[in-house]
Design a protein around this motif. Structure first.
Motif, short mmCIF file in Angstrom:
data_model
loop_
_atom_site.label_atom_id
_atom_site.label_comp_id
_atom_site.label_asym_id
_atom_site.label_seq_id
_atom_site.Cartn_x
_atom_site.Cartn_y
_atom_site.Cartn_z
N GLY A 144 10.53 4.20 -15.42
CA GLY A 144 10.09 3.46 -16.57
C GLY A 144 8.59 3.34 -16.75
O GLY A 144 8.13 2.81 -17.76
N GLY A 145 7.83 3.82 -15.79
CA GLY A 145 6.39 3.75 -15.93
C GLY A 145 5.89 4.68 -17.03
O GLY A 145 6.62 5.51 -17.55
N GLY A 146 4.64 4.49 -17.39
CA GLY A 146 4.05 5.33 -18.42
C GLY A 146 2.75 4.76 -18.92
O GLY A 146 2.19 3.82 -18.34
N LEU A 147 2.29 5.33 -20.02
CA LEU A 147 1.04 4.92 -20.66
C LEU A 147 1.36 4.03 -21.86
O LEU A 147 2.19 4.39 -22.70
N VAL A 148 0.70 2.88 -21.93
CA VAL A 148 0.94 1.95 -23.02
C VAL A 148 -0.39 1.32 -23.42
O VAL A 148 -1.28 1.16 -22.58
N SER B 159 2.86 -8.08 -23.35
CA SER B 159 1.43 -8.42 -23.46
C SER B 159 0.62 -7.79 -22.32
O SER B 159 -0.18 -8.46 -21.65
N LEU B 160 0.84 -6.51 -22.12
CA LEU B 160 0.18 -5.83 -21.01
C LEU B 160 -1.33 -5.79 -21.19
O LEU B 160 -1.84 -5.69 -22.31
N LYS B 161 -2.01 -5.87 -20.06
CA LYS B 161 -3.46 -5.86 -20.03
C LYS B 161 -3.94 -4.66 -19.21
O LYS B 161 -3.22 -4.19 -18.32
N PRO B 162 -5.15 -4.18 -19.45
CA PRO B 162 -5.67 -3.07 -18.64
C PRO B 162 -5.61 -3.37 -17.13
O PRO B 162 -5.38 -2.45 -16.33
N GLU B 163 -5.79 -4.61 -16.76
CA GLU B 163 -5.76 -4.97 -15.33
C GLU B 163 -4.36 -4.91 -14.73
O GLU B 163 -4.19 -5.07 -13.52
N ASP B 164 -3.34 -4.67 -15.55
CA ASP B 164 -1.98 -4.46 -15.05
C ASP B 164 -1.78 -3.01 -14.60
O ASP B 164 -0.72 -2.69 -14.04
N THR B 165 -2.74 -2.16 -14.86
CA THR B 165 -2.64 -0.76 -14.46
C THR B 165 -2.51 -0.64 -12.94
O THR B 165 -3.34 -1.18 -12.20
N ALA B 166 -1.45 0.03 -12.49
CA ALA B 166 -1.18 0.15 -11.06
C ALA B 166 0.06 1.00 -10.85
O ALA B 166 0.81 1.27 -11.80
N PHE B 167 0.27 1.37 -9.60
CA PHE B 167 1.58 1.88 -9.20
C PHE B 167 2.46 0.65 -8.92
O PHE B 167 2.04 -0.27 -8.20
N TYR B 168 3.65 0.67 -9.48
CA TYR B 168 4.60 -0.42 -9.29
C TYR B 168 5.71 0.06 -8.34
O TYR B 168 6.30 1.13 -8.57
N TYR B 169 5.98 -0.76 -7.33
CA TYR B 169 6.95 -0.40 -6.30
C TYR B 169 8.10 -1.40 -6.27
O TYR B 169 7.89 -2.61 -6.35
N CYS B 170 9.29 -0.85 -6.12
CA CYS B 170 10.49 -1.66 -5.98
C CYS B 170 10.70 -1.95 -4.49
O CYS B 170 10.44 -1.09 -3.64
N ASN B 171 11.18 -3.14 -4.18
CA ASN B 171 11.39 -3.53 -2.79
C ASN B 171 12.71 -4.27 -2.64
O ASN B 171 13.12 -5.03 -3.51
N ALA B 172 13.38 -4.02 -1.49
CA ALA B 172 14.60 -4.73 -1.14
C ALA B 172 14.39 -5.34 0.24
O ALA B 172 14.01 -4.64 1.18
N ASN B 173 14.60 -6.63 0.35
CA ASN B 173 14.22 -7.32 1.58
C ASN B 173 15.28 -8.29 2.07
O ASN B 173 15.85 -9.05 1.28
N THR B 174 15.54 -8.23 3.38
CA THR B 174 16.29 -9.27 4.07
C THR B 174 15.51 -9.60 5.33
O THR B 174 14.46 -9.01 5.59
N GLU B 175 16.06 -10.49 6.15
CA GLU B 175 15.39 -10.83 7.40
C GLU B 175 15.34 -9.63 8.34
O GLU B 175 14.45 -9.52 9.18
N ARG B 176 16.30 -8.72 8.18
CA ARG B 176 16.41 -7.61 9.12
C ARG B 176 16.00 -6.27 8.52
O ARG B 176 15.98 -5.26 9.24
N ASP B 177 15.67 -6.24 7.24
CA ASP B 177 15.43 -4.95 6.61
C ASP B 177 14.39 -5.09 5.50
O ASP B 177 14.30 -6.14 4.85
N ASP B 178 13.64 -4.03 5.30
CA ASP B 178 12.61 -4.03 4.25
C ASP B 178 12.52 -2.60 3.75
O ASP B 178 12.08 -1.71 4.48
N LEU C 97 4.01 4.80 -12.00
CA LEU C 97 2.68 4.47 -12.48
C LEU C 97 2.73 3.84 -13.86
O LEU C 97 3.34 4.39 -14.78
N VAL C 98 2.06 2.72 -13.99
CA VAL C 98 1.89 2.05 -15.27
C VAL C 98 0.39 2.08 -15.59
O VAL C 98 -0.43 1.61 -14.80
N THR C 99 0.06 2.64 -16.75
CA THR C 99 -1.33 2.73 -17.18
C THR C 99 -1.45 2.02 -18.52
O THR C 99 -0.75 2.36 -19.47
N VAL C 100 -2.33 1.02 -18.58
CA VAL C 100 -2.53 0.26 -19.80
C VAL C 100 -3.92 0.57 -20.33
O VAL C 100 -4.94 0.31 -19.67
N SER C 101 -3.96 1.15 -21.52
CA SER C 101 -5.24 1.53 -22.12
C SER C 101 -5.75 0.40 -23.01
O SER C 101 -4.99 -0.32 -23.64
#
Length: 117
Positions: A7-11, A86-105, A112-116
């Motif tokens: 879903g990332g891209g240039l916006v 309401s994306l801002k230029p400072e939201d530009t980044a690589f976005y990572y998905c995470n799944a977490n428990t006490e025993r797993d990460d 990549l999300v790029t906000v111009s």
């Protein structure tokens, strides 16, 4: 366990974008034990929390995105979403998905999300 983000891209600033992350190689009863989340990392900066969500739908947000971003979760599809408005230029980044428990990460690949301005 694998996490596939998309879903990332240039916006343009002020625009919306929606990210998705689907978990695979994980049965439903295991998936609902994980707290799912989105993190981001901008060039030259450390990775930071964006939002997390439990299987019951309890969400937590970074102050910088409160009121603009919404995290949601569809346990039946083993998928989470991040609606970004309401994306801002400072939201530009690589976005990572995470799944977490006490025993797993588990981390997915970044999208990549790029906000111009």
């Amino acid at each position: 366990v694998q996490l596939q983000a998309s879903g990332g891209g240039l916006v343009q600033a002020g625009g919306p974008l929606r990210l998705s992350c689907t978990a695979s190689r994980m049965i439903f009863s295991t998936y609902v034990q994980y707290v799912m989340g989105w993190y981001r990392q901008a060039p030259g900066k450390e990775r930071e929390l964006v939002a997390t969500i439990t299987s019951s739908g309890s969400a937590n947000y970074a102050d910088s995105v409160k009121g603009r971003f919404t995290i949601s979760r569809d346990n039946s599809k083993k998928r989470i979403y991040l609606q970004m408005n309401s994306l801002k230029p400072e939201d530009t980044a690589f976005y990572y998905c995470n799944a977490n428990t006490e025993r797993d990460d588990v981390w997915g690949q970044g999208t990549l999300v790029t906000v111009s301005s």
